[in-house]
Motif scaffolding. Structure first.
Motif, mmCIF file in Angstrom:
data_model
loop_
_atom_site.group_PDB
_atom_site.id
_atom_site.type_symbol
_atom_site.label_atom_id
_atom_site.label_comp_id
_atom_site.label_asym_id
_atom_site.label_seq_id
_atom_site.Cartn_x
_atom_site.Cartn_y
_atom_site.Cartn_z
ATOM 1 N N LEU A 20 0.804 -1.212 0.000
ATOM 2 C CA LEU A 20 0.000 0.000 0.000
ATOM 3 C C LEU A 20 0.843 1.272 0.000
ATOM 4 N N HIS A 80 -4.901 -2.379 8.067
ATOM 5 C CA HIS A 80 -4.743 -2.646 6.634
ATOM 6 C C HIS A 80 -6.068 -2.434 5.906
ATOM 7 N N VAL A 132 -6.794 0.258 2.941
ATOM 8 C CA VAL A 132 -7.181 -0.196 1.598
ATOM 9 C C VAL A 132 -8.497 0.451 1.176
#
Length: 406
Positions: free
Chosen positions: A206, A244, A248
């Motif tokens: 990312l 996470h 995202v």
């Protein structure tokens, strides 16, 4: 908020003002004074410089709206919350045009009043901080739709996939569909796409992702929906955290009008993150007793976290009309919550799933497809005139907005 917010009440009904003052003090706000309309209200606000004003608006509107406009013109940074016994569109519109920050319908509750005040004051603080250059410029943010259910096998993936396609094809929105099912991850099968990269790969990289490279991780479906599949190996989920997931989804929401999250029929850290970031949560249930029981528990959990927020939490009854011995009205009574939408039992849904082609594409005029397409249109804010006239789906979307506040 560091200091106790200071409030003045503008209400010509003295008994009403006293009752409101008691409620505010119970919540923990400081009430500086109360006043009637006109010169008294403006002079009091100018002298005391409160953090917020609560102002009653009733018919006839001349004096309350005049007072509202004068306050807003003279002290444009002063938030004003209007409250009224009425909930008609004309009154609401005049209040908002006059400068109201929020509109509450009586009878007021402590929970509702506190939430409104805090929300308005937080918005004011952000505006002031941005003027001082203390905040970064805002970034685009799409709508995040979390499709959630407390039990497996109730059609969450089917609904999430079809809604995503309908949003793209019928509502002409840019849509990302994220498979967050940590157990099975069936979106790829439902949409008949290959899985080369997954949400786990995107989360790992990312920090190197921008708007261009993001597309390398998404599979573009023929409908235009961009899909972020689940890992093919369930063990890959072990390295993903709630942080996470939030990161995202945030990246996807900056580049798409809608992000649809398909979650598993269980509750874990990943699902909790998906619920937390959801702009709107579609809670799926069926007429099956086990599903209803689990949905009761899920609603309790959601209400504990977000309050009884009918704007954010929408209950959808899937496979409506299925003969289980349970009536739809019994579901609403058991859940103590209205059913926002009902998707009928339709054998074509199963056939479409086996073909790997969403029913809104393969059989767009089937009973279930019509309802899912209308849900998508409602989410996108597109009015279906025929349904609205009959008190159908879009009416169910709009009506809750005018129950208590707007």
């Amino acid at each position: 908020m560091a200091k106790v917010p200071r409030v003045i009440i503008i209400d010509p009904d003295r008994e009403s003002a006293v009752e409101l003052q008691k409620m505010l003090q119970l919540i923990g706000f400081e009430v500086l004074a109360s006043a009637g309309y006109g010169v008294e209200a403006f002079t009091l606000a100018l002298q005391l410089r409160p953090d917020l004003v609560l102002l009653r608006v009733e018919e006839p509107l001349v004096r309350p709206i005049q007072t509202l406009v004068k306050l807003n013109d003279g002290m444009p940074d002063l938030p004003i919350i209007v409250y009224s016994t009425e909930a008609n569109i004309r009154l609401m519109r005049q209040s908002m045009v006059g400068g109201a920050s929020d509109y509450l319908q009586e009878p007021l509750t402590e929970e509702e009043l506190e939430a409104s005040i805090l929300r308005v004051l937080e918005r004011k603080e952000r505006e002031m901080a941005r003027r001082r250059g203390e905040l970064e410029d805002p970034v685009p943010q799409g709508t995040i739709v979390t499709v959630f259910g407390a039990k497996g096998g109730i059609g969450k993936t089917t609904i999430a996939s079809n809604l995503a396609v309908a949003l793209a094809m019928d509502a002409h929105q840019t849509v990302a569909l994220v498979d967050m099912d940590t157990r099975f991850g069936d979106v790829a099968i439902t949409m008949d796409i290959p899985v080369e990269r997954s949400i786990a790969d995107l989360a790992r990289n990312l920090h190197n992702i921008d708007r261009v490279t993001l597309r390398d991780y998404l599979v573009e479906h023929e409908s235009g929906v961009r899909i972020l599949p689940a890992p093919t190996r369930p063990s890959d989920w072990r390295n993903l955290t709630a942080a996470h997931i939030r990161d995202v989804v945030d990246v996807l929401a900056q580049t798409h009008d809608f992000v649809v999250l398909d979650t598993p029929g269980t509750f874990n850290e990943i699902v909790a993150a998906a619920i937390e970031v959801g702009t709107i949560i579609l809670l799926i249930t069926t007429l099956d007793m086990a599903s209803i029981k689990d949905t009761v528990l899920a609603l309790e959990m959601l209400h504990e976290r977000f309050g009884n927020d009918e704007e954010r939490i929408k209950v959808i009854l899937n496979r409506a009309g299925m003969d289980t011995g349970v009536k739809e009205k019994d579901v609403e009574r058991t859940l103590d919550s209205p059913l926002w939408w009902k998707i009928p039992q339709d054998i074509d849904v199963m056939k479409a799933g086996q073909l790997g082609r969403p029913i809104v594409m393969s059989r767009p005029n089937s009973k279930a497809a019509v309802e899912m397409r209308e849900i998508a249109r409602a989410l996108a804010g597109i009015r279906n005139r025929n349904r609205a006239a009959k008190g159908g789906g879009l009416g169910r979307l709009i009506r809750p907005l005018f129950k208590r506040s707007a």
